[in-house]
Design an enzyme around this catalytic site. Structure first.
Site, PDB file in Angstrom:
ATOM      1  N   THR A  12       0.641  -0.862   0.194  1.00  0.00           N
ATOM      2  CA  THR A  12      -0.570  -0.023   0.380  1.00  0.00           C
ATOM      3  C   THR A  12       0.815   1.254  -0.075  1.00  0.00           C
ATOM      4  O   THR A  12       0.627   2.570  -0.540  1.00  0.00           O
ATOM      5  CB  THR A  12      -1.203   0.789   1.369  1.00  0.00           C
ATOM      6  OG1 THR A  12      -0.175   0.110   2.326  1.00  0.00           O
ATOM      7  CG2 THR A  12      -1.301  -1.005   1.235  1.00  0.00           C
ATOM      8  N   ASN A  13       2.046   0.953   0.616  1.00  0.00           N
ATOM      9  CA  ASN A  13       2.859   2.323   0.654  1.00  0.00           C
ATOM     10  C   ASN A  13       3.755   2.808  -0.699  1.00  0.00           C
ATOM     11  O   ASN A  13       3.666   3.828  -0.933  1.00  0.00           O
ATOM     12  CB  ASN A  13       4.042   2.255   1.520  1.00  0.00           C
ATOM     13  CG  ASN A  13       3.560   2.623   3.019  1.00  0.00           C
ATOM     14  OD1 ASN A  13       3.918   3.980   3.428  1.00  0.00           O
ATOM     15  ND2 ASN A  13       3.605   1.566   3.707  1.00  0.00           N
ATOM     16  N   ILE A  91      16.456  -7.286   5.990  1.00  0.00           N
ATOM     17  CA  ILE A  91      18.069  -6.214   6.813  1.00  0.00           C
ATOM     18  C   ILE A  91      18.833  -5.665   5.297  1.00  0.00           C
ATOM     19  O   ILE A  91      18.569  -6.533   4.840  1.00  0.00           O
ATOM     20  CB  ILE A  91      18.834  -6.456   7.747  1.00  0.00           C
ATOM     21  CG1 ILE A  91      17.739  -6.395   9.127  1.00  0.00           C
ATOM     22  CG2 ILE A  91      19.860  -5.724   7.644  1.00  0.00           C
ATOM     23  CD1 ILE A  91      17.042  -5.417   9.569  1.00  0.00           C
ATOM     24  N   LEU A  92      18.602  -4.670   5.296  1.00  0.00           N
ATOM     25  CA  LEU A  92      19.330  -4.468   3.616  1.00  0.00           C
ATOM     26  C   LEU A  92      20.783  -4.017   4.206  1.00  0.00           C
ATOM     27  O   LEU A  92      21.546  -3.984   4.799  1.00  0.00           O
ATOM     28  CB  LEU A  92      19.207  -2.359   3.125  1.00  0.00           C
ATOM     29  CG  LEU A  92      19.381  -2.166   2.144  1.00  0.00           C
ATOM     30  CD1 LEU A  92      18.009  -3.665   0.858  1.00  0.00           C
ATOM     31  CD2 LEU A  92      19.348  -0.988   1.807  1.00  0.00           C
ATOM     32  N   ASN A 106      13.539   4.564   4.610  1.00  0.00           N
ATOM     33  CA  ASN A 106      12.408   3.678   4.956  1.00  0.00           C
ATOM     34  C   ASN A 106      10.972   4.110   5.321  1.00  0.00           C
ATOM     35  O   ASN A 106      11.224   5.100   6.795  1.00  0.00           O
ATOM     36  CB  ASN A 106      13.325   2.834   6.355  1.00  0.00           C
ATOM     37  CG  ASN A 106      12.142   1.431   6.610  1.00  0.00           C
ATOM     38  OD1 ASN A 106      11.709   0.328   5.710  1.00  0.00           O
ATOM     39  ND2 ASN A 106      12.588   1.499   8.086  1.00  0.00           N
ATOM     40  N   HIS A 108       8.322   3.471   8.339  1.00  0.00           N
ATOM     41  CA  HIS A 108       8.315   2.909   9.891  1.00  0.00           C
ATOM     42  C   HIS A 108       6.916   3.146  10.362  1.00  0.00           C
ATOM     43  O   HIS A 108       7.081   4.273  10.788  1.00  0.00           O
ATOM     44  CB  HIS A 108       9.736   2.374  10.687  1.00  0.00           C
ATOM     45  CG  HIS A 108       9.248   2.209  12.252  1.00  0.00           C
ATOM     46  ND1 HIS A 108       9.970   0.647  12.046  1.00  0.00           N
ATOM     47  CD2 HIS A 108       9.304   2.492  13.735  1.00  0.00           C
ATOM     48  CE1 HIS A 108       9.836   0.369  13.369  1.00  0.00           C
ATOM     49  NE2 HIS A 108       9.128   1.271  14.059  1.00  0.00           N
TER      50      HIS A 108
END
Ligand code: GRF
Length: 208
Positions: A12-13, A91-92, A106, A108
């Site tokens: 959705t983002n 985790i990138l 990012n 959050h």
């Protein structure tokens, strides 16, 4: 500005970003959507809008290092300027973060530094917030550095918590805030209105 969006789920983002690009609110292009989950609905959203997609599952690459190298190569080959983690639940790798200093964002679902760091993602964030009985929560967009959820904060938006809220209702309210501040942060980046000063972000005032 050429954007790569990394997802793991519903997207959705990602959809909010797609919409903001299509209205030209964001002067940029989503050049690639990468998911670490084959069944992420966000991939369908991207394909509906003619955006190139990729699935990078750990399994297909065997060793993490090999996958990380492949990811970096793709991002450079596609001349990506900004990486956006939008509901990306992995985790990138540091080789990516180091190759894109203050060019990875990012979103959050809390007001960092509350309810963040290792283990705090998705519903767990809202469970802990409700347990603590907080009255205000919210969403945060930040640049990504090697500290999980520790990078310079770009934008935050607050959300009122009602006594009747449960995880689902709270997540929905916070998602609404996310869908506003993530596109706005990307817009400001594209317009070069973000300046990182130490561990803080200065936003150039919109010219009247
Ligand atoms: C949501 O929990 C959101 O708060 C967080 O990632 C999860 C999925 O978001 N950022 P999306 O719908 O996949 O964008």
């Amino acid at each position: 500005v050429r954007i790569a969006v990394l997802i793991s789920g519903g997207g959705t983002n990602l959809q909010a970003l797609i919409d903001a690009v299509e209205t030209r609110d964001i002067k940029g292009k989503i050049a690639l959507v990468i998911s670490n989950k084959r069944d992420a609905y966000g991939l369908v959203r991207a394909e509906k809008h003619g955006i190139e997609t990729m699935v990078l599952e750990k399994e297909t690459y065997g060793f993490r290092e090999r996958r990380d190298a492949a990811l970096l190569e793709i991002l450079q080959e596609k001349k990506i300027d900004l990486i956006v983690l939008a509901g990306y639940l992995a985790i990138l790798p540091s080789i990516i973060i180091n190759a894109f200093p203050n060019r990875v964002m990012n979103i959050h679902p809390s007001l960092i530094p509350s309810f963040c760091g290792n283990g705090y993602y998705g519903e767990k964030v809202h469970e802990e917030a409700l347990k603590r009985g907080i009255k205000v929560t919210g969403a945060t967009v930040h640049f990504v550095n090697e500290v999980t959820d520790g990078g310079p904060i770009i934008l935050q938006e607050t959300v009122e918590v009602d006594f009747e809220d449960d995880v689902k209702s709270l997540q929905e309210k916070v998602l609404e805030a996310e869908h506003k501040i993530l596109p706005l942060a990307v817009k400001l980046f594209a317009e070069e209105k973000l300046e990182v000063v130490g561990n803080r972000v200065k936003i150039e005032e919109v010219k009247k």
